[in-house]
Design a protein around this motif. Structure first.
Motif, PDB file in Angstrom:
ATOM      1  N   GLU A  96       0.848  -1.186   0.000  1.00 17.85           N
ATOM      2  CA  GLU A  96       0.000   0.000   0.000  1.00 17.85           C
ATOM      3  C   GLU A  96       0.885   1.237   0.000  1.00 17.85           C
ATOM      4  O   GLU A  96       1.960   1.269   0.623  1.00 17.85           O
ATOM      5  CB  GLU A  96      -0.914  -0.001   1.220  1.00 17.85           C
ATOM      6  CG  GLU A  96      -1.933  -1.134   1.250  1.00 17.85           C
ATOM      7  CD  GLU A  96      -3.051  -0.948   0.235  1.00 17.85           C
ATOM      8  OE1 GLU A  96      -3.206   0.187  -0.289  1.00 17.85           O
ATOM      9  OE2 GLU A  96      -3.762  -1.937  -0.037  1.00 17.85           O
ATOM     10  N   THR A  97       0.442   2.278  -0.682  1.00 17.91           N
ATOM     11  CA  THR A  97       1.303   3.450  -0.879  1.00 17.91           C
ATOM     12  C   THR A  97       1.719   4.111   0.429  1.00 17.91           C
ATOM     13  O   THR A  97       2.795   4.708   0.509  1.00 17.91           O
ATOM     14  CB  THR A  97       0.600   4.475  -1.777  1.00 17.91           C
ATOM     15  OG1 THR A  97      -0.673   4.817  -1.201  1.00 17.91           O
ATOM     16  CG2 THR A  97       0.387   3.909  -3.174  1.00 17.91           C
TER      17      THR A  97
ATOM     18  N   GLY B 222      -4.830  -0.949  -3.981  1.00 23.48           N
ATOM     19  CA  GLY B 222      -5.724   0.186  -4.145  1.00 23.48           C
ATOM     20  C   GLY B 222      -7.000  -0.159  -4.884  1.00 23.48           C
ATOM     21  O   GLY B 222      -7.263  -1.314  -5.236  1.00 23.48           O
TER      22      GLY B 222
ATOM     23  N   TRP C  25      -8.832   2.400 -10.040  1.00 23.94           N
ATOM     24  CA  TRP C  25      -8.014   3.447 -10.657  1.00 23.94           C
ATOM     25  C   TRP C  25      -6.572   3.346 -10.182  1.00 23.94           C
ATOM     26  O   TRP C  25      -5.631   3.425 -10.985  1.00 23.94           O
ATOM     27  CB  TRP C  25      -8.578   4.836 -10.320  1.00 23.94           C
ATOM     28  CG  TRP C  25      -7.876   5.908 -11.111  1.00 23.94           C
ATOM     29  CD1 TRP C  25      -8.262   6.409 -12.310  1.00 23.94           C
ATOM     30  CD2 TRP C  25      -6.649   6.565 -10.770  1.00 23.94           C
ATOM     31  NE1 TRP C  25      -7.357   7.346 -12.758  1.00 23.94           N
ATOM     32  CE2 TRP C  25      -6.342   7.463 -11.830  1.00 23.94           C
ATOM     33  CE3 TRP C  25      -5.766   6.494  -9.703  1.00 23.94           C
ATOM     34  CZ2 TRP C  25      -5.211   8.285 -11.828  1.00 23.94           C
ATOM     35  CZ3 TRP C  25      -4.626   7.302  -9.696  1.00 23.94           C
ATOM     36  CH2 TRP C  25      -4.360   8.182 -10.739  1.00 23.94           C
ATOM     37  N   GLN C  26      -6.381   3.149  -8.879  1.00 22.36           N
ATOM     38  CA  GLN C  26      -5.027   3.066  -8.337  1.00 22.36           C
ATOM     39  C   GLN C  26      -4.289   1.825  -8.842  1.00 22.36           C
ATOM     40  O   GLN C  26      -3.088   1.871  -9.102  1.00 22.36           O
ATOM     41  CB  GLN C  26      -5.072   3.082  -6.816  1.00 22.36           C
ATOM     42  CG  GLN C  26      -5.482   4.425  -6.225  1.00 22.36           C
ATOM     43  CD  GLN C  26      -5.556   4.401  -4.712  1.00 22.36           C
ATOM     44  OE1 GLN C  26      -5.147   3.431  -4.076  1.00 22.36           O
ATOM     45  NE2 GLN C  26      -6.096   5.467  -4.127  1.00 22.36           N
ATOM     46  N   LYS C  27      -5.013   0.707  -8.962  1.00 25.13           N
ATOM     47  CA  LYS C  27      -4.368  -0.506  -9.482  1.00 25.13           C
ATOM     48  C   LYS C  27      -3.757  -0.257 -10.862  1.00 25.13           C
ATOM     49  O   LYS C  27      -2.601  -0.619 -11.129  1.00 25.13           O
ATOM     50  CB  LYS C  27      -5.385  -1.653  -9.571  1.00 25.13           C
ATOM     51  CG  LYS C  27      -5.712  -2.333  -8.256  1.00 25.13           C
ATOM     52  CD  LYS C  27      -6.712  -3.450  -8.469  1.00 25.13           C
ATOM     53  CE  LYS C  27      -7.077  -4.147  -7.176  1.00 25.13           C
ATOM     54  NZ  LYS C  27      -5.930  -4.878  -6.586  1.00 25.13           N
TER      55      LYS C  27
ATOM     56  N   ASN D  74      -0.867   2.238 -10.721  1.00 26.76           N
ATOM     57  CA  ASN D  74       0.331   1.533 -10.252  1.00 26.76           C
ATOM     58  C   ASN D  74       0.946   0.682 -11.351  1.00 26.76           C
ATOM     59  O   ASN D  74       2.169   0.616 -11.499  1.00 26.76           O
ATOM     60  CB  ASN D  74      -0.017   0.654  -9.048  1.00 26.76           C
ATOM     61  CG  ASN D  74       0.136   1.380  -7.723  1.00 26.76           C
ATOM     62  OD1 ASN D  74       1.202   1.893  -7.410  1.00 26.76           O
ATOM     63  ND2 ASN D  74      -0.948   1.435  -6.945  1.00 26.76           N
TER      64      ASN D  74
ATOM     65  N   THR E 203       3.252   7.497  -4.893  1.00 27.88           N
ATOM     66  CA  THR E 203       2.011   7.627  -4.115  1.00 27.88           C
ATOM     67  C   THR E 203       0.952   8.315  -4.975  1.00 27.88           C
ATOM     68  O   THR E 203       1.240   8.854  -6.035  1.00 27.88           O
ATOM     69  CB  THR E 203       2.216   8.457  -2.835  1.00 27.88           C
ATOM     70  OG1 THR E 203       2.382   9.843  -3.177  1.00 27.88           O
ATOM     71  CG2 THR E 203       3.413   7.973  -2.048  1.00 27.88           C
ATOM     72  N   GLN E 204      -0.283   8.310  -4.493  1.00 33.75           N
ATOM     73  CA  GLN E 204      -1.380   8.933  -5.222  1.00 33.75           C
ATOM     74  C   GLN E 204      -1.514  10.414  -4.936  1.00 33.75           C
ATOM     75  O   GLN E 204      -2.467  11.060  -5.385  1.00 33.75           O
ATOM     76  CB  GLN E 204      -2.700   8.212  -4.932  1.00 33.75           C
ATOM     77  CG  GLN E 204      -3.189   8.299  -3.502  1.00 33.75           C
ATOM     78  CD  GLN E 204      -2.683   7.144  -2.662  1.00 33.75           C
ATOM     79  OE1 GLN E 204      -1.544   6.714  -2.810  1.00 33.75           O
ATOM     80  NE2 GLN E 204      -3.522   6.639  -1.778  1.00 33.75           N
TER      81      GLN E 204
ATOM     82  N   ASP F 287       0.396   9.291 -16.591  1.00 28.77           N
ATOM     83  CA  ASP F 287      -0.913   9.714 -16.082  1.00 28.77           C
ATOM     84  C   ASP F 287      -1.774  10.357 -17.169  1.00 28.77           C
ATOM     85  O   ASP F 287      -2.833  10.892 -16.884  1.00 28.77           O
ATOM     86  CB  ASP F 287      -0.724  10.694 -14.920  1.00 28.77           C
ATOM     87  CG  ASP F 287      -2.013  11.005 -14.174  1.00 28.77           C
ATOM     88  OD1 ASP F 287      -2.721  10.047 -13.783  1.00 28.77           O
ATOM     89  OD2 ASP F 287      -2.344  12.198 -14.008  1.00 28.77           O
TER      90      ASP F 287
ATOM     91  N   LEU G  97       0.854   8.646  -8.713  1.00 29.01           N
ATOM     92  CA  LEU G  97       1.260   7.302  -9.149  1.00 29.01           C
ATOM     93  C   LEU G  97       1.718   7.330 -10.609  1.00 29.01           C
ATOM     94  O   LEU G  97       1.115   6.715 -11.490  1.00 29.01           O
ATOM     95  CB  LEU G  97       0.106   6.316  -8.971  1.00 29.01           C
ATOM     96  CG  LEU G  97      -0.283   6.007  -7.520  1.00 29.01           C
ATOM     97  CD1 LEU G  97      -1.589   5.229  -7.457  1.00 29.01           C
ATOM     98  CD2 LEU G  97       0.824   5.231  -6.806  1.00 29.01           C
TER      99      LEU G  97
END
Length: 635
Positions: free
Chosen positions: A406-407, A451, A454-456, A459, A567-568, A591, A627
């Motif tokens: 985890e971030t 995450g 979106w975070q997955k 990453n 990190t996000q 991004d 990220l």
């Protein structure tokens, strides 16, 4: 059917080379060869079986009857049995029926040098030729320009049995279908090379091809040998190199295979501590036996010569190098110096690499070697093993371990990422995210990312951006390039339907752009194996989980600035030090909206100020997306 006639393709010099372990074109002599003798067409057979009492060729041409077509053993103690049988034609099925001197044991064996085999589960060899008119002259004449160590080398790893299947019957594609679909796809996504998991004939699908029987035959699962030549030819015509997985580390003990071939430990080491692999329950070659060395090195050169292959990735090198590999105390015997290194293997691998590089220009050998064994990818004349590249297993393990966190915890583990740069230049490293990382409960690469959705994917894009900007060549297993959600299943097709979803299609587009960046920016490949090609800006900003560095080519104007935010959190006015004045232009941003990102970017050129920072004379302030990896060029 005519009887066996006395005939030989061997000269005395051939036999001397064979016995000395220096005959590297054995496929021109041993095996089954369609020839003409005194105006009569037929097949010349030759097989190495020194412990045999009798050797007969049996097949559909003589109703598989023993004794009708017995070969004659040579007078020179080579252990080679040979003879010419008139009238046999291409497509004939055959085996060798061997009666051993050791108690009269009778076995039927497939031809170790067969160019073609029956489709498994059938086990006969097939009389075949290697006639084919190649159309890849331009590639072959210029491939050194594609394969040198200072060129972009981005590899798409493919298991032919599961890349794509067809219809409700879930059938394999053919080599000819791959020559259309796969070539088009690899060209579209921008990879420079394809690496095929073993295509040599193998009996057992769950082995993924790593337990070989027909070392000189492309598997008949997907078509004929010439069909595989078409596939290689089409890839070359599209400007794509071809690497084959090659497995000299072990082989299965199937009854029709190499094991106990003539009633003796012919190919395998007779000492079970060296001749049996406990992990794979398979047999290990006797690397100290000269004739076995000739067999293996001939096999390597065969694929380079007759199939125009551009590289060989050698599987499980660590298991070959160490006498105690996967063995407990008392299950192995030290070498003559009391060490754990297999001296016969070391000598064999050096001979193999010297033979490859001295006979073929513009090719590479790549070692899958997971230990700290020194100088794997250094020349033999400097004491190395002679490989062109080595898989960077440490980078792979540490990177995936970091990205699964985890971030919020990453600031405590930044050393997992920076550590690789302490040893990156000890070898010519390839960064692998291979098939081994997406099986046996490890999850897919995408499935490991933490995450929400979106975070997955952010990453995942960050991971690939980090991989492509890190020094070294690249390898990515099929399906990973579009974020396959599930683990790899060798029995079914990749989940191509996922490309209808924006996040998955965005990852595919990202990989395409990264391949383009890698190929077009000299700083990412010209010095990928030299410490002159890399300079840290800041590796110690643990608190923000940000890293920054410079990648360098031969010309300073090609330098790239790489900044990674793990990190996000969006970092505004994030300052980095720089070695010279000018303006920064953003040339890549993971991004970007087109990749499925949030679209945070540096739209304007950034002025580099005379303001010392990070130990450098100049600096500028950036906008760091969440990220993400962002790449800049100095103008």
């Amino acid at each position: 059917m005519n009887k066996v006639q006395t005939h030989s393709l061997f000269t005395d010099f051939d036999i001397d080379l064979f016995k000395a372990g220096k005959h590297f074109r054995l496929y021109e002599k041993l095996g089954a060869h369609i020839i003409e003798v005194n105006g009569v067409k037929g097949v010349y057979f030759a097989v190495w079986a020194p412990s045999a009492k009798t050797v007969s060729v049996v097949g559909d041409f003589n109703h598989w009857r023993q004794g009708e077509h017995e070969l004659q053993v040579r007078w020179d103690s080579s252990g080679i049995w040979e003879g010419f049988i008139p009238g046999i034609e291409k497509g004939t099925l055959y085996k060798y029926r061997i009666e051993s001197n050791n108690g009269g044991l009778m076995t039927e064996k497939a031809d170790p040098f067969a160019f073609y085999c029956e489709k498994p589960p059938h086990t006969a060899s097939v009389i075949w030729d290697l006639d084919y008119k190649w159309k890849d002259t331009n590639w072959m004449e210029t491939r050194k320009e594609h394969n040198d160590l200072d060129k972009p080398y981005s590899v798409y790893e493919v298991h032919l049995g599961s890349w794509k299947r067809q219809g409700e019957e879930n059938r394999f594609l053919t080599y000819l279908e791959f020559a259309e679909d796969l070539v088009k796809y690899v060209k579209e996504t921008g990879f420079t090379h394809v690496e095929f998991m073993p295509v040599m004939e193998y009996p057992y699908d769950p082995s993924w091809g790593y337990q070989l029987i027909g070392y000189f035959a492309p598997t008949s699962r997907f078509g004929e040998p010439q069909d595989f030549m078409v596939l290689v030819d089409k890839l070359h015509q599209a400007g794509i190199g071809v690497i084959l997985d090659w497995v000299p580390s072990h082989f299965p003990d199937d009854a029709h295979g190499l094991g106990f071939f003539d009633g003796s430990n012919l190919f395998e080491h007779p000492d079970r501590r060296k001749g049996y692999h406990p992990d794979w329950k398979s047999l290990v070659f006797n690397y100290g036996r000269n004739e076995v060395r000739s067999f293996l090195i001939s096999n390597a050169l065969f694929w380079l010569q007759h199939y125009h292959v551009d590289g060989l990735r050698v599987d499980a090198v660590a298991s070959m190098l160490y006498l105690d590999y996967s063995r407990e105390e008392g299950e192995w015997e030290p070498n003559i110096y009391g060490g754990r290194e297999n001296l016969d293997t070391i000598s064999f691998l050096k001979d193999f690499n010297e033979a490859v590089y001295s006979n073929f220009e513009g090719v590479q050998t790549i070692a899958e070697e997971s230990t700290s064994f020194p100088m794997v990818s250094r020349p033999t004349f400097n004491g190395g093993l002679g490989f062109g590249m080595k898989w960077m297993m440490g980078w792979m393990h540490d990177t995936l371990e970091y990205f699964q966190k985890e971030t919020v915890y990453r600031k405590y583990h930044q050393n997992d990422l920076t550590f690789s740069m302490t040893y990156t230049y000890t070898e010519n490293f390839m960064l692998p995210l291979s098939h081994d990382e997406v099986v046996y409960g490890k999850k897919s690469i995408a499935g490991r990312m933490p995450g929400d959705e979106w975070q997955k994917f952010a990453n995942l894009r960050l991971l690939y951006g980090y991989m492509f900007t890190h020094p070294g060549t690249k390898l990515l297993f099929m399906g990973s390039e579009f974020g396959q959600s599930s683990e790899w299943n060798f029995e079914s097709s990749l989940d191509w339907h996922l490309l209808q979803y924006p996040f998955h299609n965005g990852v595919k587009l990202l990989i395409t752009k990264l391949n383009e960046l890698y190929k077009t920016e000299p700083a990412l490949h010209e010095k990928q194996f030299s410490p002159e090609g890399f300079e840290w800006i800041n590796y110690s900003d643990h608190e923000n989980a940000v890293m920054s560095f410079i990648r360098k080519g031969n010309n300073p104007k090609d330098d790239l600035i790489v900044v990674l935010n793990f990190t996000q959190v969006i970092r505004e006015n994030y300052r980095i030090g720089l070695p010279k004045k000018g303006k920064l232009t953003e040339v890549f941003n993971s991004d970007a909206i087109e990749f499925g990102g949030s679209g945070v970017q540096n739209t304007n050129k950034l002025l580099i100020e005379t303001s010392p920072y990070d130990g450098k004379e100049y600096s500028t302030a950036l906008l760091l997306p969440p990220l993400s990896v962002v790449v800049f060029k100095v103008a």
